[in-house]
Structure formats: structure tokens, C-alpha cells
Design an enzyme around this catalytic site. Sequence first.
Site, PDB file in Angstrom:
ATOM      1  N   GLU A 126       0.832  -1.212   0.000  1.00 42.41           N
ATOM      2  CA  GLU A 126       0.000   0.000   0.000  1.00 42.41           C
ATOM      3  C   GLU A 126       0.865   1.259   0.000  1.00 42.41           C
ATOM      4  OE1 GLU A 126      -2.270  -1.582   3.346  1.00 42.41           O
ATOM      5  OE2 GLU A 126      -4.084  -1.215   2.182  1.00 42.41           O
TER       6      GLU A 126
ATOM      7  N   GLU B  45      -3.886  -9.462   3.970  1.00 47.01           N
ATOM      8  CA  GLU B  45      -4.617  -9.119   5.191  1.00 47.01           C
ATOM      9  C   GLU B  45      -5.790 -10.062   5.473  1.00 47.01           C
ATOM     10  OE1 GLU B  45      -3.431  -7.075   2.988  1.00 47.01           O
ATOM     11  OE2 GLU B  45      -2.722  -5.206   3.872  1.00 47.01           O
TER      12      GLU B  45
HETATM   13  N1  T1G Z   1       4.668  -7.500  11.351  1.00 51.01           N
HETATM   14  C1  T1G Z   1       5.471  -7.893  12.350  1.00 51.01           C
HETATM   15  N2  T1G Z   1       6.238  -9.005  12.298  1.00 51.01           N
HETATM   16  C2  T1G Z   1       6.175  -9.738  11.193  1.00 51.01           C
HETATM   17  C3  T1G Z   1       5.359  -9.385  10.097  1.00 51.01           C
HETATM   18  C4  T1G Z   1       4.585  -8.205  10.211  1.00 51.01           C
HETATM   19  N3  T1G Z   1       3.824  -7.778   9.225  1.00 51.01           N
HETATM   20  N4  T1G Z   1       5.533 -10.335   9.138  1.00 51.01           N
HETATM   21  C5  T1G Z   1       6.415 -11.214   9.631  1.00 51.01           C
HETATM   22  N5  T1G Z   1       6.789 -10.870  10.851  1.00 51.01           N
HETATM   23  C6  T1G Z   1       7.774 -11.565  11.680  1.00 51.01           C
HETATM   24  C7  T1G Z   1       7.347 -12.979  12.017  1.00 51.01           C
HETATM   25  O1  T1G Z   1       6.493 -12.968  13.143  1.00 51.01           O
HETATM   26  C8  T1G Z   1       8.686 -13.613  12.319  1.00 51.01           C
HETATM   27  O2  T1G Z   1       9.060 -13.155  13.596  1.00 51.01           O
HETATM   28  C9  T1G Z   1       9.613 -12.928  11.325  1.00 51.01           C
HETATM   29  O3  T1G Z   1       8.957 -11.718  10.926  1.00 51.01           O
HETATM   30  C10 T1G Z   1       9.903 -13.750  10.110  1.00 51.01           C
HETATM   31  O4  T1G Z   1       8.617 -14.122   9.576  1.00 51.01           O
HETATM   32  C11 T1G Z   1      -3.047  -1.560   6.901  1.00 51.01           C
HETATM   33  C12 T1G Z   1      -2.811  -3.493   8.622  1.00 51.01           C
HETATM   34  C13 T1G Z   1       6.677 -11.412   5.262  1.00 51.01           C
HETATM   35  C14 T1G Z   1       6.264 -13.438   3.807  1.00 51.01           C
HETATM   36  O5  T1G Z   1       0.244 -10.335   6.613  1.00 51.01           O
HETATM   37  O6  T1G Z   1       3.565 -13.384   5.334  1.00 51.01           O
HETATM   38  O7  T1G Z   1      -0.375  -4.491   6.588  1.00 51.01           O
HETATM   39  O8  T1G Z   1       9.206 -15.361  14.769  1.00 51.01           O
HETATM   40  O9  T1G Z   1       9.027 -16.597   9.660  1.00 51.01           O
HETATM   41  O10 T1G Z   1       8.954 -17.103   6.006  1.00 51.01           O
HETATM   42  O11 T1G Z   1      -3.359  -3.103   5.217  1.00 51.01           O
HETATM   43  O12 T1G Z   1       6.275 -13.254   7.491  1.00 51.01           O
HETATM   44  O13 T1G Z   1      11.244 -14.366  13.726  1.00 51.01           O
HETATM   45  O14 T1G Z   1      10.213 -13.286  15.771  1.00 51.01           O
HETATM   46  O15 T1G Z   1       7.109 -15.639   8.301  1.00 51.01           O
HETATM   47  O16 T1G Z   1      10.541 -15.179   5.391  1.00 51.01           O
HETATM   48  C15 T1G Z   1       0.005  -7.639   6.329  1.00 51.01           C
HETATM   49  C16 T1G Z   1       2.759 -11.409   7.143  1.00 51.01           C
HETATM   50  C17 T1G Z   1       0.040  -7.078   7.720  1.00 51.01           C
HETATM   51  C18 T1G Z   1       2.535 -10.407   6.021  1.00 51.01           C
HETATM   52  C19 T1G Z   1       8.104 -13.412   5.483  1.00 51.01           C
HETATM   53  N6  T1G Z   1       1.216  -8.385   6.106  1.00 51.01           N
HETATM   54  N7  T1G Z   1       4.080 -11.974   7.059  1.00 51.01           N
HETATM   55  O17 T1G Z   1       8.063 -14.825   5.550  1.00 51.01           O
HETATM   56  O18 T1G Z   1       9.518 -15.258   7.596  1.00 51.01           O
HETATM   57  S1  T1G Z   1      -1.450  -6.237   8.098  1.00 51.01           S
HETATM   58  C20 T1G Z   1       1.222  -9.715   6.279  1.00 51.01           C
HETATM   59  C21 T1G Z   1       4.356 -12.964   6.158  1.00 51.01           C
HETATM   60  C22 T1G Z   1      -1.350  -4.812   7.189  1.00 51.01           C
HETATM   61  C23 T1G Z   1      -2.514  -2.831   6.285  1.00 51.01           C
HETATM   62  C24 T1G Z   1      -2.585  -3.977   7.226  1.00 51.01           C
HETATM   63  C25 T1G Z   1       5.750 -13.508   6.215  1.00 51.01           C
HETATM   64  C26 T1G Z   1       6.684 -12.901   5.176  1.00 51.01           C
HETATM   65  P1  T1G Z   1       9.988 -14.099  14.525  1.00 51.01           P
HETATM   66  P2  T1G Z   1       8.493 -15.514   8.785  1.00 51.01           P
HETATM   67  P3  T1G Z   1       9.318 -15.660   6.083  1.00 51.01           P
END
Ligand code: T1G
Length: 695
Positions: free
Chosen positions: A106, A126
Site C-alpha cells: 500500500e 490481510e
Molecule cells: N509484522 C510484524 N512481524 C512480522 C510481520 C509483520 N507484518 N511479518 C512477519 N513478521 C515476523 C514474524 O512474526 C517472524 O518473527 C519474522 O517476521 C519472520 O517471519 C493496513 C494493517 C513477510 C512473507 O500479513 O507473510 O499491513 O518469529 O518466519 O517465512 O493493510 O512473514 O522471527 O520473531 O514468516 O521469510 C500484512 C505477514 C500485515 C505479512 C516473510 N502483512 N508476514 O516470511 O519469515 S497487516 C502480512 C508474512 C497490514 C494494512 C494492514 C511472512 C513474510 P519471529 P516468517 P518468512
Amino acid sequence: MCASEYQVHGEVAVITLDNPPVNGLGLALRSTITSAVTRANDDKGIKAIVLIGAGKAFSGGADITEFGKPSALAEPNLHTVINFVEASDKPVIAAIHGVAMGGGLELALACHFRVAVADAKIALPEVKLGILPGAGGTQRLPRVIGVEAALNMIVSGTEVPAGELAKTALFDQMISGDLLQGALAFARTVVSEKHPLKLVRDIRIDYPNHQAFLQFARNMVKPVAGPFPAPLKCIDAIAAAITSRSFDEGIKVEREAFLHLVQTPESRALRHFFFGERAASKIADVPADTPLRKIEKVAVIGAGTMGGGISMNFLNAGIPVTILETKQEMLDKGVATIRKNYESSLKKGKLTQEKFESRMGLLKPTLSYEDLQDADLIIEAVFEEIGVKQQVFQKLDAVAKPGAILASNTSTLDLNLIANFTKRPQDVVGLHFFSPANIMKLLEVVRGTATAKDVMATVMQTAKKIKKTAVVSGVCDGFIGNRMINQYSRQAGFLLEEGCLPQQVDQAIEKFGFAMGPFRMIDMAGNDISWAIRKRHYQECPEITYSKTADLLCELGRFGQKVGAGWYDYKPGDRSAHPSQLVNDMVIKHSADLGITRRKISDQEIVERLVYALTNEGACLLEEGIAQRASDIDMVYLTGYGFPLHRGGPMLYADIIGLPNVLNAIRKYAKGHHGECWQAAPLLAKLAAEGKTFN
Ligand code: T1G
């Protein structure tokens, strides 16, 4: 803002998003971006701005660890940052690699230009967290890739490689070499050729006959969405992008939907699952950098249902497997079953011929323990009897190479006892797979008293490789899952004595969201299996009382689907469960024999007694240190026992209901039939009294 976050390359300011591990757009990073954009706009020497991500990502989106905390909405919130970037006087170019997801995408959509490497993963995931893109994604993405492609991406949350979107207005250029250099060159061209700033918000969506498409989309999504409200809300927000009189009006619709969804228990459950899966892979006293043992060759002992399924997990990951049986016909049968499973995937188009052949090529059947000498990990999946385990582990002790990890797939036996059949208990661990082992995601990793830390670290990493959700359990009868399910089953039996029939109990808990109620489930697993466990308990722990109803059923030989009769009747070749008059009469007669006047029992009582039995036992497991954390217990139930995902697991569900309410219910049931089952776990009572939660 540290220097690395703001660098000047000639006339171009480079702002680096640097918030490991995935540049989550937390408050600090949001502030950095707005300050840096201000600084660049105030600097007369700067003609363009590049946003680029440090590490492995552009940005993984909003920082979901902030959800529910004041910082999530603290200014500059994500909306403010996005509007700030879009309003920049100077061109802002997003340079994308790794992942640009959620709020990260975004943010990029608010930039005036976007360049990317082809393998960058683009997504608005999301919906998988029970929400929807809440920072303009539902309004901007349809404007650059089209309504249908945007709706598919947003409703499914799936990743798309940037290269597949190269020809859309989402990207201005694909960068094949160094991303930063490519982005700087592009920025200089924008400046030298005086490209006008492109605002995605100004693109008009022209989608004739949108009502029909949106209705079609809703009809397709509704049945799949089930209890989750977010997918349909995504469609509403995209509809607003098409129909609103202005961009800002559409943003308002999106914002309202986001604020509604983020408060829902379903979203809380999905976020809990997201973090719970990742937390489960961590072991408190095993450092993340513990050196791992190499696992290049695996051996599986036992080519039955479990042994075959376990083998497939490793074959699927490209790891060679030597599978051992004691008799040739058993070995042949086991290999044939593996082949048949792959052939059925082949027929369904889920597997290529090449993958089928390579996987089967990695399988080496044998009758000789000598062939296990070079295995790095040996997993026994033999008959669940301690004497048989003893024979196997004593043989393994003799033939396995030093440092080989010896794992038992036992589901209830004492792992420490098994480890002590060897002279190397530090190399012994439990790997409890769930049937069908090649399908079920849950893997209970049972840590023995002597199990070495590097063994634990190695098997947790191996679990990730074979795509399992691994949860560490200490040693106790039934580990985490089966110990809790035992309390659940006890309640199911007592409910029959008090007034329920099997189908009523099953229907109530299936309405709550379980994939299968206790009686349908045990008919599938085999009533003889739970009978054997009860008989062992009658000997070893007589204090655990059970309804005799299940024993009466087994004495009739009604072991379940495999014999065509259990709690339910089954027709040959048909797995559907038909209520059995014979069983219902037996249940009613048993109540009379006990002198119990049967009563009408509500669905609520059924659900409370089954679910709180899990919660209460889970609290005991936490107190005893068998489970590391409440979310681990929820992961066990969400990935191994059909607990409804939208409820978050027995521990989160209790948190959402409120622990004082759960405690009150437990105290009520403690006064009822077999109240001895309802001794409130001290931890539950303590947390309830302190107004705290498990998670
Ligand atoms: N925020 C905080 N921590 C996150 C995170 C995030 N968005 N995404 C991953 N982590 C942490 C995860 O907990 C782990 O932590 C580490 O990063 C490695 O993750 C307004 C409100 C990005 C594809 O849904 O899909 O934006 O355990 O093991 O396999 O619209 O993480 O090491 O302490 O999964 O390389 C939308 C979610 C948020 C993406 C990477 N975004 N993340 O995968 O590593 S809502 C998501 C993923 C939003 C807006 C709204 C995957 C990844 P730790 P991992 P990976």
C-alpha cells in the site's frame, strides 16, 4: 533517523526502510519515512526520492505486533504516511525486492512510480489475518491491475511474483541488475525527462456491468469464507472503489470495514494463529543459533500406515528414505501404499510425473537393520507396545552411527523409558506424527529429560523442511494433544449417561465449528484404540474415571468405520455416519442401569463441557511445563484436532469468553455428575482472579 536510512546519491535521496526482520511499518519506521520525505522535499538539491527496503524485504506490511496497542494508531499512522508520500512535491519511487505485502504494498502504491525485481513477492494478505487492506489497497490495487485481478489477490491473499504484473500499471520498470542502481537510474530519467507525478488515486476505474461480476464474486466467496467475515468485506471495499463518487469516499468505506474487522474474534484468532505458528518453533532454553546436526538421510522403521505417511513427508522434501520392515510382504505392501498415494496425486494433477519418479527413486526398502547405518535420523513407527519399542531401540543402539538422531513416533508411551533402552538417551526424541502423517500438519516433538539441545534444534528445523507445525511437548501420558483429548472424551461419555445421544453431542460441537464430533472422530480412529488406553489407565491410574458406555460398545466389537459399526452404523463403502438404534438403546439402558434419570442437555452445556475440559487440562499442562506456552496448545488443537480456526484454539477461546466465566462454568460442573473431573486448574483460577489471560 540514522544515516543509513537517509542517503543522498547526487540529486536523489534514498530512504531505506530498516526494521528487521521484514521492515514492518511500526511507529518508529513510519516516523522515519515522514521525516525523511520532509527532509528530501526541503532539500533544494534533491530532485527525486527512492524508497527501498533493507534486508530481505521491501516491507512485510504493518507491524502486526502493534495490533491492539496504542502505537498502531499513533501518528504518523499508516494512512498519514501514505498520504504524506503521495503528496510529496518530488517524485517518490518505490524500489521493490523480497516482499511488498500488506501495508508495504500500500505504501508502494502511494508512490508515484514503482520498480521491482521480477521475483519480488507481491501480496495483500490481510484477509489471512481476518482483516482487509486498510491503507488504500482495496482502492488503489484495482486501479493499477484491474478489478478482477485485484479482487482475486485481495480475497485470497495470495502472493504474485512482480514479474507476472510487469505489464500492469503497478510497475513502471522491472530491474534485472542491482535494484538500487536500477532505481537510481530510473529516478534520474524521471527527473531529466520531467515525467509528471502519477497518482494512482487519479486513475479512473471503468468496469461496465460491475454489479453482475461482484454478485458472482460474492456467490463464489460466501461458501468458502465460512465463519470468516473478511472475504466478503473485501468485496464490499472493492465495490466501493468502483462505485464511489470519489477516491476518498472509497477510502472511507475501506476504513470502516477495516476498523470493524480488526475488532472481530475471528481476526484475533487468525493473528493468534499467525504468531502462534512462529512462536511454537522457538524453545526457551535452546538458542536460535544452536549448531544443527545434518539430516541428509532418513530411515523409517515400520512400513504401516504411519511409517508410510512419515516417509512421504521426507520424500516430498527431497530427502532419501530407507524404510525397514520385518517381513517382505509387509514391506512390499508399505511401498505399494506410498506408490498408490503418489499415483492418486498424479491423477489429480497435484504431482508431475517427474516428481513422482524422483520421490519414489529416493525410497529404499529393506529388511536389514544394517542398511540403517548411514542414516542421520531414524524414526520408528512400530506397534505401540513398550516391549516392541525396546527391541527396536536396542537394535538401533547397536547399528546407528554415532550422532544419529533416534526418534519414536509413540503417541502415548514414556519417551524417557524408550530413551533408556539405548546408551545414547541424549540422541533420542519423540516425533509424534498424526494420521494421515503425510497430510496432517501437526508434529508433537517430545523432549526427553536427556534429549540434547542440538537434537531439539535439529528436529525443529527438520519439521520446517517437511512443512510441519512442530510443537514441543514434555513427557507425560498423551503429551499435549492426547492428554487433553482424554478429558474431552471423558466428558463426551458422561454426557451420554446424563441424557445425550452420540449424534446430539457430535452435532453440537460440529455446530461450534469442530470438523468432527467426538463419536464420529473415534469411529474413524478406532474405538479399540481408545479402549486399549482406557484399559491401561484402569491399571495405571484408576483415579481417572470413565463412562462404561464406550467399553460396552467395544465389547460388542463395534470398533468403528473399519468394522462397519461403532457409535454409528455404516454402509459398505460409505463413510457417512448413521445414528444406530442399537447404540442409542444401549446408551439409554446404561443410564437406567446406573440409576440416572436422563435429562435434556443444552448444546451450550455440551460445548462448554467438551471445550473447557480441553482448556482446563491445557492449563495443567502449562503449570507442569509440559507445554511451553498457551499458544503452543492452541497450535496443537488447530493443526491436529480439528478445533475451529476462527475460535483460535481452546486457550484463546477461553481468553475471549473470559477466564472468570470459564471458571464459573467449571465450578458449576464440579457439582454435577462425575464432578471429580472438574477440579479447576490452579493456573486458570489464578489468572481469572488476576483478570489476566492465557495468551
Ligand atoms: N509484522 C510484524 N512481524 C512480522 C510481520 C509483520 N507484518 N511479518 C512477519 N513478521 C515476523 C514474524 O512474526 C517472524 O518473527 C519474522 O517476521 C519472520 O517471519 C493496513 C494493517 C513477510 C512473507 O500479513 O507473510 O499491513 O518469529 O518466519 O517465512 O493493510 O512473514 O522471527 O520473531 O514468516 O521469510 C500484512 C505477514 C500485515 C505479512 C516473510 N502483512 N508476514 O516470511 O519469515 S497487516 C502480512 C508474512 C497490514 C494494512 C494492514 C511472512 C513474510 P519471529 P516468517 P518468512
